[in-house]
Design an enzyme around this catalytic site. Structure first.
Site, mmCIF file in Angstrom:
data_model
loop_
_atom_site.group_PDB
_atom_site.id
_atom_site.type_symbol
_atom_site.label_atom_id
_atom_site.label_comp_id
_atom_site.label_asym_id
_atom_site.label_seq_id
_atom_site.Cartn_x
_atom_site.Cartn_y
_atom_site.Cartn_z
ATOM 1 N N GLU A 60 -7.333 3.016 -1.438
ATOM 2 C CA GLU A 60 -6.101 2.425 -1.972
ATOM 3 C C GLU A 60 -5.657 3.050 -3.284
ATOM 4 O OE1 GLU A 60 -7.567 -0.368 1.050
ATOM 5 O OE2 GLU A 60 -8.540 0.715 -0.592
ATOM 6 N N HIS A 129 -9.900 -12.130 2.115
ATOM 7 C CA HIS A 129 -8.666 -11.861 2.855
ATOM 8 C C HIS A 129 -7.670 -13.010 2.727
ATOM 9 C CE1 HIS A 129 -11.398 -8.972 4.613
ATOM 10 N NE2 HIS A 129 -10.403 -8.388 5.239
#
Length: 323
Positions: A60, A129
């Site tokens: 990322e 998440h």
């Protein structure tokens, strides 16, 4: 009018902007051949090829830095975070580069960058998440932050975000992708800095955004049967906050409830309350009620997960207590 799912509305917005402007491209994990985890980029790879729908490694910080560099050179990148939680790994790039470079370059660089993807508490996705990152990014100067809540505003906001010359963090909710709604067949854009008055009312102002808009409206259906008349505002723009629309509603109702999925400590509601205390305190006839998620990592257990977020029953009780 067409009836579409939210993921299709986002896909339409991306496709239309890519078609019109060759500088728009998408990058992220599994956005290409796979079509995105939630199918927002489905079939775009076969239409636009490897260089405009770019599958990245699981890195990322690297691909965020690449996107910011691309934006500086005049391209318009759309970064999809497979889950917004993963973009914490790119926090340095987002804050020190995306947020700052237009300022620190004396305006020589523009950063027309959209960072979008799913966030929020899903159904038993576990703590890592199920994060709500809006408060994390709220403090970063130079960013715009938007939270869509319907297929209609998702499409109009994403098209505006892609055309904006500033970095925009675009929050989608993992449980809203399959929400279906009518959207116009003609092209339309929605402003990135305006709240939406979802329902006009006179008793109390309820501010909310993202998935909680739907919990609020469920509560309102029941409240109306009891004779209450709440005004509901979907914030949409989390940075900058449309404080003028909030103030105009407060002048009418004099009572405020804020419903968010963000954590209570340092959340979006906390910032709104601070701004109201600074400038509009005299409009209040009662203390602001803040309905926020518990300050804990979201449990995996379904019953415990449910206990951490706000549901219509709590909203109904809050309205009854303040009106």
């Amino acid at each position: 009018m067409n009836s579409v799912f939210m993921f299709d509305a986002l896909r339409e917005a991306t496709n239309e902007e890519m078609q019109k402007d060759s500088s728009v491209f998408v990058l992220g994990e599994d956005v290409g051949h796979y079509g995105g985890s939630y199918k927002v980029t489905k079939d775009l790879h076969s239409k636009y090829g490897d260089l405009r729908v770019l599958d990245t490694p699981i890195a990322e910080n690297s691909f965020m830095g690449m996107a910011i560099g691309a934006a500086i050179t005049g391209l318009r990148p759309i970064v999809e975070g497979m889950n917004m939680s993963f973009l914490l790994l790119a926090f340095n790039q987002i804050s020190n580069n995306a947020g700052m470079l237009r300022y620190t370059s004396g305006g020589n660089f523009q950063i027309p960058l959209v960072i979008r993807g799913p966030g929020g508490v899903g159904r038993q996705l576990g703590a890592e998440h199920s994060q709500r990152l809006e408060a994390y990014f709220q403090a970063i100067p130079g960013l715009k932050i938007v939270a869509c809540s319907t297929p209609y505003n998702a499409k109009g906001l994403l098209k505006s975000a892609i055309r904006d010359n500033n970095p925009v963090i675009f929050f989608e909710h993992v449980l809203l992708y399959n929400l279906k709604d009518q959207i116009p067949s003609y092209e339309y854009f929605l402003p990135l800095d305006k709240a939406e008055i979802v329902r006009h009312g006179s008793d109390v102002t309820i501010l909310t955004y993202s998935r909680m808009r739907h919990h609020v409206m469920q509560a309102v259906q029941e409240l109306v049967n009891y004779g209450y008349n709440p005004e509901v505002i979907d914030l949409i723009s989390l940075k900058p906050l449309d404080i003028k629309s909030i103030a105009q509603s407060l002048m009418k109702t004099h009572k405020l409830i804020i419903v968010e999925e963000c954590m209570k400590t340092g959340g979006i509601a906390a910032e709104i309350i601070a701004q109201i205390n600074d400038s509009y305190f005299d409009f209040l006839d009662a203390p602001v009620i803040r309905l926020s998620s518990q300050d804990i990592p979201t449990p995996y257990n379904g019953k415990l997960e449910e206990a951490t977020v706000i549901y219509p029953k709590q909203i109904i009780e809050a309205v009854k207590s303040i009106v």
